[in-house]
Design an enzyme around this catalytic site. Structure first.
Site, short mmCIF file in Angstrom:
data_model
loop_
_atom_site.label_atom_id
_atom_site.label_comp_id
_atom_site.label_asym_id
_atom_site.label_seq_id
_atom_site.Cartn_x
_atom_site.Cartn_y
_atom_site.Cartn_z
CG ASP A 115 -0.12 0.09 2.54
OD1 ASP A 115 0.05 1.21 3.06
OD2 ASP A 115 0.33 -0.96 3.03
CB SER A 116 1.01 4.24 0.66
OG SER A 116 1.45 5.58 0.62
CB ALA A 117 5.80 4.19 0.42
CG HIS B 288 -3.17 7.37 0.49
ND1 HIS B 288 -2.82 6.95 -0.77
CD2 HIS B 288 -2.07 7.16 1.27
CE1 HIS B 288 -1.58 6.52 -0.76
NE2 HIS B 288 -1.11 6.61 0.47
#
Length: 847
Positions: free
Chosen positions: A249-251, A492
């Site tokens: 997830d995300s980074a 997000h």
């Protein structure tokens, strides 16, 4: 005020009360007028969203190390979970390093990365990681966590049970590349393990800014190699790559994409698939949603800025107001004929050859010395920002914006994988994005670039960033199979809100994807890479108190044999029978229904708040897909000015703190010099040469480099391997000296004698080079002596309560409770019958 549980509770309590009052005030107002449904209409989601947003914003008011320590504190797993901590050995780290060196090549290593040694330096003798799964899947009832939070020794049967679980998810957590850990994502990862009925392997990679790019990428590659090529004596046997799915997830999602391109380019066996949850793939922030969706997302307004510390920012104190990005009259310099942007080069000779000003086409770079960073004043890269108005005076960024990479590195394809020469030839990708998140546009563009590698290109200047870029563009033209879903109203990393109905559907859809790509032969997955999505989101999720569920997956065995109709063909037939209605643009909430848009293995969908899917609007109607090619991958004026505004406020607010930090860095540098001097006096550094350690027989399995072996290297300014002015860098220095003393003691038989006074003085000053260092929280979990109610545990408890409340009263929940009650009654009757039969057949004989 340092981040810990008490301060977080004090910060979030007013947020909870304020959100509660605003929510019901808004509900009263909405009852009088019609309004489009919004996720914040649900009080539980409204509270959770604002708690997360408040916590992340609060984190920017403290220093980087405090946030890292709080989010990397070890917390015990629940009793129904099985966890096993492992250490990925140095042998796998070195194997990953050799592959990265092969990928970069000597020229790129020197000019972009800064060398081949500094990013291999680490404090620990490996990488922290964990196996996680459900205890019920291992057929064991023994508790796995003791009262003090330490993992108990597992019986051999449990280890065998772990290897019997064929489905494996390699999970790479998010946190903007610099915070977060296995502990912040533990309950999400366990939920995935339960859903896929398999096991998860989570890696606690090194974090920026102490360990910037490519350190995290090396660790993730080492984790993958550890799974498919395990060394002798580890817990697991070699895992078939066809049974592994990457997830992040995300980074962590961005690292997944970069890792997949590495695997592809190096010819390593590809995993079965990858799930990308809100992946961060463009660190230049060149897409409009980064600015447009700030109010509806959890990301702080000014990005990730922090109170000054010895670690960050670089520099801690600018020379004057505006010194971080002063205006400049100097136009972008002409790039070298062999080096950079052909479009820019053409435009400077003929401005009419490209639409707009040359500054709108590239970020030019020049090298200047950084100020107030480290004693050696390593050079930092200055970037001239692309201005929206060509008549404006351009500005040059002198301070590093992203903690993960320097300003001149953010365009690199392994930093911002969206800017890869080609995203074709990868394993099937299931990509999830929230419509309200700041990264929405780049995620949508990522999906289209992967599915249509020849249609969606990048500008020539980016192709010239790496020698592999043009080669990959020509070589990997096979479209990647992609399933893109954009969830209405979601922020997000929506999987944080596991109790919310659309997110439950997302968890189930991810599990269906994992089961499909790992359970079926590769030729079937190539033909039909995604499970049937008809009704895949039509069933609610349910969960019992022990974290188990008995719902079967949408994907049933045998549905995908050679004679069965593929999911794509079924979707095509359904699509042809349903009249299409126009769907809303990405910036609004749509309400159209219909079959997914499936074209050549590319499924494009929207998911509403009830979990109903509908086709995504055509690419021609999506603003992100209309962005000019020359604007993609540029640091632009609006995001740069917003960051400068926030950083300026922090510089003013914490100016006195920054002044103290500058002095503290000088004191730390002097302390490091004394440690090196003491080590030299003891003969621990007698064998230190320009070539570093001798490449002996154990070169592949031992620690190769230390901070004292970096002659000729040019690490980024924040990398602790090249610094001596932070406590983390001093700990790393001492760890390196200890390792050198342990392996090379025979080199110091004739070292000068150290007097008792000198020895006592060095130990009293904590300058003994052989004392045990406190490793950086950017790579090692914090294990507190006492385990109070940590904030991460509190958050997990809140999520469990919210999940139960969201399920309470649902028809499926009532049916399940009734079924469970009947089952218990039936089991009780069976026990009574068995007892009666036992008494009848075993009646004692009495005289």
């Amino acid at each position: 005020m340092t981040i810990h549980t008490a301060t977080v509770v004090a910060r979030t309590t007013p947020v909870v009360i304020g959100t509660f009052l605003k929510h019901y005030r808004r509900k009263l107002q909405d009852s009088k007028e019609k309004r489009v449904n919004d996720p914040t209409d649900d009080i539980l989601f409204d509270q959770a969203f604002h708690i997360v947003k408040s916590f992340i914003d609060y984190g920017t008011h403290d220093d980087v190390e405090s946030l890292q320590a709080f989010t990397n504190t070890h917390i015990p797993s629940p009793p129904w979970a099985f966890t096993e901590s492992v250490m990925i050995p140095l042998a796998k780290c070195n194997e990953a390093a050799d592959l990265l060196i092969q990928w970069f090549g000597p020229q790129e290593l020197q000019s972009i990365v800064g060398g081949e040694k500094w990013w291999q330096v680490r404090g620990l003798d490996g990488i922290e990681a964990e196996w996680l799964t459900m205890r019920s899947l291992l057929h064991s009832t023994r508790p796995g966590v003791s009262n003090n939070g330490e993992t108990e020794r597992k019986p051999p049967s449990m280890t065998r049970g772990l290897n019997s679980l064929e489905r494996v998810m390699l999970y790479i957590h998010g946190g903007a590349f610099y915070w977060g850990s296995i502990n912040t994502h533990r309950y999400q990862i366990l939920r995935f393990a339960r859903k896929i009925k398999g096991r998860c392997f989570a890696v606690n990679y090194r974090k920026a800014p102490q360990y910037p790019w490519p350190c995290p990428l090396q660790d993730c590659l080492a984790a993958y190699l550890f799974l498919i090529r395990p060394p002798p004596g580890v817990l697991h046997t070699a895992i078939d790559p066809g049974k592994i799915v990457l997830a992040g997830d995300s980074a962590g999602g961005g690292l997944c994409v970069a890792l997949l391109t590495l695997i592809r380019d190096l010819g390593l066996p590809m995993p079965a698939g990858a799930t990308l949850i809100s992946p961060w793939v463009d660190l230049t922030h060149s897409f409009p949603s980064v600015m447009d969706n700030t109010e509806t997302d959890i990301i702080p307004k000014y990005g990730f800025i922090h109170k000054p510390s010895t670690v960050w920012p670089i520099p801690a104190l600018p020379e004057s107001v505006g010194a971080r990005a002063p205006p400049t009259d100097e136009p972008p310099p002409l790039p070298a004929p062999t080096g950079s942007d052909r479009e820019s080069l053409m435009a400077q000779h003929d401005p009419s050859s490209i639409e707009g000003n040359v500054m709108g086409d590239m970020n030019s770079r020049k090298t200047v010395p950084a100020e107030n960073t480290v004693p050696s004043e390593k050079p930092n890269q200055v970037v001239i920002v692309a201005m929206d108005d060509a008549s404006k005076t351009p500005i040059e960024l002198r301070s590093q914006i992203q903690l993960y990479a320097t300003n001149d590195q953010v365009e690199h394809p392994l930093v911002s994988p969206l800017l890869q020469g080609s995203l074709g030839g990868l394993c099937p990708l299931y990509i999830l994005a929230g419509n309200n998140e700041v990264l929405r546009d780049e995620i949508v563009y990522l999906a289209h670039r992967a599915a249509h590698p020849e249609q969606y290109n990048i500008r020539d200047g980016l192709l010239d960033q790496s020698w592999r870029q043009r080669e990959n563009k020509a070589k990997f033209t096979t479209p990647t199979k992609v399933h893109l879903q954009v969830f209405d109203g979601m922020p997000h990393v929506m999987t944080v809100y596991s109790f919310y109905r659309p997110v439950k559907y997302a968890y189930r859809a991810i599990a269906d994807f994992v089961k499909h790509v790992t359970d079926h032969p590769s030729h079937v997955v190539q033909q039909d890479p995604f499970p049937a999505v008809d009704g895949a989101h039509s069933r609610p999720d349910s969960e019992s108190e022990d974290g188990t569920d008995d719902d079967e997956s949408v994907v049933s065995p045998g549905r995908y044999d050679n004679t069965s109709q593929t999911a794509s063909s079924r979707l095509e037939e359904k699509r042809n029978t349903i009249s299409e209605t126009p769907s809303a643009p990405l910036s609004k909430k749509g309400s159209s229904n219909g079959a997914p848009d499936v074209v050549q293995g590319f499924i494009r969908e929207r998911v509403d708040l009830k979990g109903t899917t509908r086709p995504l609007e055509p690419a021609s109607e999506i603003p992100a897909m209309q962005l000019p090619l020359r604007e993609i991958g540029l640091i632009k004026e609006r995001p740069a000015n917003r960051w400068l505004q926030g950083q300026g406020k922090w510089d003013h607010r914490f100016r006195r703190k920054a002044e103290k930090i500058v002095k503290k860095r000088i004191r730390n540098s002097e302390k490091a010099d004394r440690i090196v001097r003491n080590a030299t006096m003891r003969g621990l550094l007698d064998d230190l040469t320009e070539s570093g350690p001798h490449q002996g027989d154990d070169w592949e399995s031992r620690r190769r480099w230390g901070p004292l072996d970096l002659r000729g290297e040019n690490p980024p300014p924040s990398a602790i391997a090249g610094r001596r002015d932070t406590s983390d860098s001093i700990a790393l220095l001492k760890a390196s000296i200890r390792a050198r003393a342990g392996t090379r003691a025979s080199n110091a038989p004739h070292a000068p004698e150290v007097t008792t006074l000198e020895r006592v003085q060095s130990m009293a000053d904590d300058e003994d080079p052989t004392s045990v260092p406190q490793f950086s929280v950017s790579e090692k979990q914090v294990h507190p002596n006492m385990m109070p109610m940590h904030g991460l545990n509190i958050w997990a408890g809140i999520m469990r309560i919210f999940t139960k409340k969201s399920e309470k009263g649902s028809p499926k929940s009532k049916t399940r409770r009734a079924s469970h009650k009947k089952g218990k009654e039936r089991d009780h009757m069976d026990v009574n019958e068995k007892q009666t039969a036992h008494q009848q057949t075993h009646t004692p004989i009495t005289s």
